[in-house]
Design an enzyme around this catalytic site. Sequence first.
Site, PDB file in Angstrom:
ATOM      1  N   TYR A 148      73.130  19.822  55.879  1.00 41.41           N
ATOM      2  CA  TYR A 148      73.124  20.745  57.025  1.00 41.41           C
ATOM      3  C   TYR A 148      71.691  21.243  57.315  1.00 41.41           C
ATOM      4  O   TYR A 148      71.370  21.625  58.430  1.00 41.41           O
ATOM      5  CB  TYR A 148      74.079  21.905  56.765  1.00 41.41           C
ATOM      6  CG  TYR A 148      74.593  22.558  58.026  1.00 41.41           C
ATOM      7  CD1 TYR A 148      75.248  21.811  59.008  1.00 41.41           C
ATOM      8  CD2 TYR A 148      74.429  23.919  58.248  1.00 41.41           C
ATOM      9  CE1 TYR A 148      75.719  22.409  60.172  1.00 41.41           C
ATOM     10  CE2 TYR A 148      74.903  24.523  59.405  1.00 41.41           C
ATOM     11  CZ  TYR A 148      75.546  23.761  60.356  1.00 41.41           C
ATOM     12  OH  TYR A 148      76.008  24.363  61.505  1.00 41.41           O
TER      13      TYR A 148
ATOM     14  N   LYS B  23      71.876  29.102  61.225  1.00 41.03           N
ATOM     15  CA  LYS B  23      73.143  29.843  61.186  1.00 41.03           C
ATOM     16  C   LYS B  23      72.993  31.151  60.397  1.00 41.03           C
ATOM     17  O   LYS B  23      73.641  32.151  60.725  1.00 41.03           O
ATOM     18  CB  LYS B  23      74.266  28.980  60.592  1.00 41.03           C
ATOM     19  CG  LYS B  23      74.642  27.764  61.434  1.00 41.03           C
ATOM     20  CD  LYS B  23      75.011  28.117  62.857  1.00 41.03           C
ATOM     21  CE  LYS B  23      75.596  26.936  63.624  1.00 41.03           C
ATOM     22  NZ  LYS B  23      75.684  27.176  65.071  1.00 41.03           N
TER      23      LYS B  23
ATOM     24  N   ILE C  39      84.594  20.038  62.282  1.00 43.06           N
ATOM     25  CA  ILE C  39      85.388  19.457  63.371  1.00 43.06           C
ATOM     26  C   ILE C  39      84.571  18.287  63.927  1.00 43.06           C
ATOM     27  O   ILE C  39      83.362  18.438  64.110  1.00 43.06           O
ATOM     28  CB  ILE C  39      85.552  20.494  64.527  1.00 43.06           C
ATOM     29  CG1 ILE C  39      86.162  21.819  64.052  1.00 43.06           C
ATOM     30  CG2 ILE C  39      86.290  19.902  65.701  1.00 43.06           C
ATOM     31  CD1 ILE C  39      87.650  21.861  63.973  1.00 43.06           C
TER      32      ILE C  39
HETATM   33  O1  0WD Z   1      82.047  20.933  62.796  1.00 44.81           O
HETATM   34  C1  0WD Z   1      81.636  21.422  63.857  1.00 44.81           C
HETATM   35  N1  0WD Z   1      81.627  20.722  64.968  1.00 44.81           N
HETATM   36  C2  0WD Z   1      81.155  22.833  63.846  1.00 44.81           C
HETATM   37  C3  0WD Z   1      80.388  23.308  64.885  1.00 44.81           C
HETATM   38  C4  0WD Z   1      81.528  23.683  62.688  1.00 44.81           C
HETATM   39  C5  0WD Z   1      81.041  25.037  62.799  1.00 44.81           C
HETATM   40  C6  0WD Z   1      80.262  25.449  63.846  1.00 44.81           C
HETATM   41  N2  0WD Z   1      79.929  24.599  64.858  1.00 44.81           N
HETATM   42  C7  0WD Z   1      79.097  25.121  65.956  1.00 44.81           C
HETATM   43  C8  0WD Z   1      77.872  24.322  66.304  1.00 44.81           C
HETATM   44  O2  0WD Z   1      76.814  24.534  65.390  1.00 44.81           O
HETATM   45  C9  0WD Z   1      77.564  24.906  67.682  1.00 44.81           C
HETATM   46  O3  0WD Z   1      76.926  26.162  67.533  1.00 44.81           O
HETATM   47  O4  0WD Z   1      79.834  25.155  67.143  1.00 44.81           O
HETATM   48  C10 0WD Z   1      78.957  25.128  68.260  1.00 44.81           C
HETATM   49  C11 0WD Z   1      79.440  24.052  69.212  1.00 44.81           C
HETATM   50  O5  0WD Z   1      79.336  22.800  68.593  1.00 44.81           O
HETATM   51  P1  0WD Z   1      80.291  21.562  68.903  1.00 44.81           P
HETATM   52  O6  0WD Z   1      81.395  21.957  69.782  1.00 44.81           O
HETATM   53  O7  0WD Z   1      80.559  20.922  67.596  1.00 44.81           O
HETATM   54  O8  0WD Z   1      79.279  20.564  69.634  1.00 44.81           O
HETATM   55  P2  0WD Z   1      79.055  20.025  71.124  1.00 44.81           P
HETATM   56  O9  0WD Z   1      80.338  19.634  71.745  1.00 44.81           O
HETATM   57  O10 0WD Z   1      78.004  18.956  71.019  1.00 44.81           O
HETATM   58  O11 0WD Z   1      78.450  21.276  71.893  1.00 44.81           O
HETATM   59  C12 0WD Z   1      77.202  21.856  71.602  1.00 44.81           C
HETATM   60  C13 0WD Z   1      76.458  21.999  72.905  1.00 44.81           C
HETATM   61  C14 0WD Z   1      75.593  20.858  73.375  1.00 44.81           C
HETATM   62  O12 0WD Z   1      76.052  19.692  73.333  1.00 44.81           O
HETATM   63  P3  0WD Z   1      75.038  18.400  73.114  1.00 44.81           P
HETATM   64  O13 0WD Z   1      75.837  17.599  72.125  1.00 44.81           O
HETATM   65  O14 0WD Z   1      74.937  17.830  74.466  1.00 44.81           O
HETATM   66  O15 0WD Z   1      73.717  18.877  72.531  1.00 44.81           O
HETATM   67  O16 0WD Z   1      75.403  22.915  72.894  1.00 44.81           O
HETATM   68  C15 0WD Z   1      74.788  22.793  74.165  1.00 44.81           C
HETATM   69  C16 0WD Z   1      75.167  21.457  74.712  1.00 44.81           C
HETATM   70  O17 0WD Z   1      76.133  21.557  75.706  1.00 44.81           O
HETATM   71  N3  0WD Z   1      73.336  22.853  74.148  1.00 44.81           N
HETATM   72  C17 0WD Z   1      72.633  23.551  75.035  1.00 44.81           C
HETATM   73  N4  0WD Z   1      73.035  24.330  76.067  1.00 44.81           N
HETATM   74  C18 0WD Z   1      72.082  24.888  76.806  1.00 44.81           C
HETATM   75  N5  0WD Z   1      70.764  24.719  76.569  1.00 44.81           N
HETATM   76  C19 0WD Z   1      71.283  23.318  74.722  1.00 44.81           C
HETATM   77  C20 0WD Z   1      70.328  23.951  75.546  1.00 44.81           C
HETATM   78  N6  0WD Z   1      69.006  23.818  75.366  1.00 44.81           N
HETATM   79  N7  0WD Z   1      71.210  22.485  73.665  1.00 44.81           N
HETATM   80  C21 0WD Z   1      72.469  22.208  73.306  1.00 44.81           C
END
Ligand code: 0WD
Length: 269
Positions: A161, A168, A197
Amino acid sequence: MSLMAGKKGLVFGIANDYSIAWAITEQLHKEGAELGFTHLPDRDPASPKMERRVRKLVEPIGAKMLVSCDVQKDDDLDKTFAMAKETFGTIDFIVHSIAYAPMEDLKGPVYAVSREGFKTSMDISVFSLMAICKRAQELMPNGGSIITLSYLGGEKVIPGYNVMGLCKAALESSVEYLAAELGQKKIRVNALSAGPIRTLSSSAVSGIDLMLNLYGSMSPLRRNVDVEEVGKSGLYLLSDLSSGVTGETHHCDSGYHVMGAPPLDVKLG
Ligand code: 0WD
């Protein structure tokens, strides 16, 4: 009476239908919330893939606004909140579900993270929450609820991580400070710490398969959480069901975070 009837808010961080922000949105929509969304700016405006992908999801549920927003840009944040003011007048909640680290910095050990990579990771994954809270206050004269997404890697070392764990930890500390600062304005700030997830972002983290296996065999519930369960925890934190809760990191992870060693019935090796 629906839990979110009459409530309006913004969701940052939907990349596609696997996104945690989308699972939270589905719950909010089911409970009657009015919603506005942001999407990442498209690199090539002639081929707006990001916008198209998010629009396809949010239009059918009656999105009141959709705007391009890179949280690294103050102008984009100002534009987003100006549009929210125009669209909604006031809002009641915000979902911050955003994180990013450059791949070369995410893959390596934390001692090798570049200065620029560290700044970018902290800027997008942590500072953005502060920047959003700063702007949200004006639109929340009657109080509100703001959540961010976190992971256990901010509390304990999760190999693979790496720099995101540092982000975080800072994010969860920000939640405590922001909750203390905004409490008098009746604005609650909480973190939702989800178990692993499969999403676009998590596919970039080494060891996600190992973590999914571990949660399945080591957590008190002996299974992984699904994204719908994370969505329901989001709904709880954003609704009045959690009206007495702020500054909290709420774990939706089958209880994995309480374990200090594998259960006695688990065979290792
Ligand atoms: O296992 C997991 N998936 C976990 C995720 C477990 C625990 C926490 N999380 C957290 C992540 O660290 C994050 O903070 O949940 C949050 C959402 O993550 P997600 O749903 O797993 O990931 P995703 O669907 O990729 O959404 C994150 C989004 C970005 O997606 P991409 O993949 O295109 O980077 O964050 C957004 C973007 O839509 N993002 C931004 N939005 C605005 N400005 C930017 C930015 N500069 N960079 C990323």
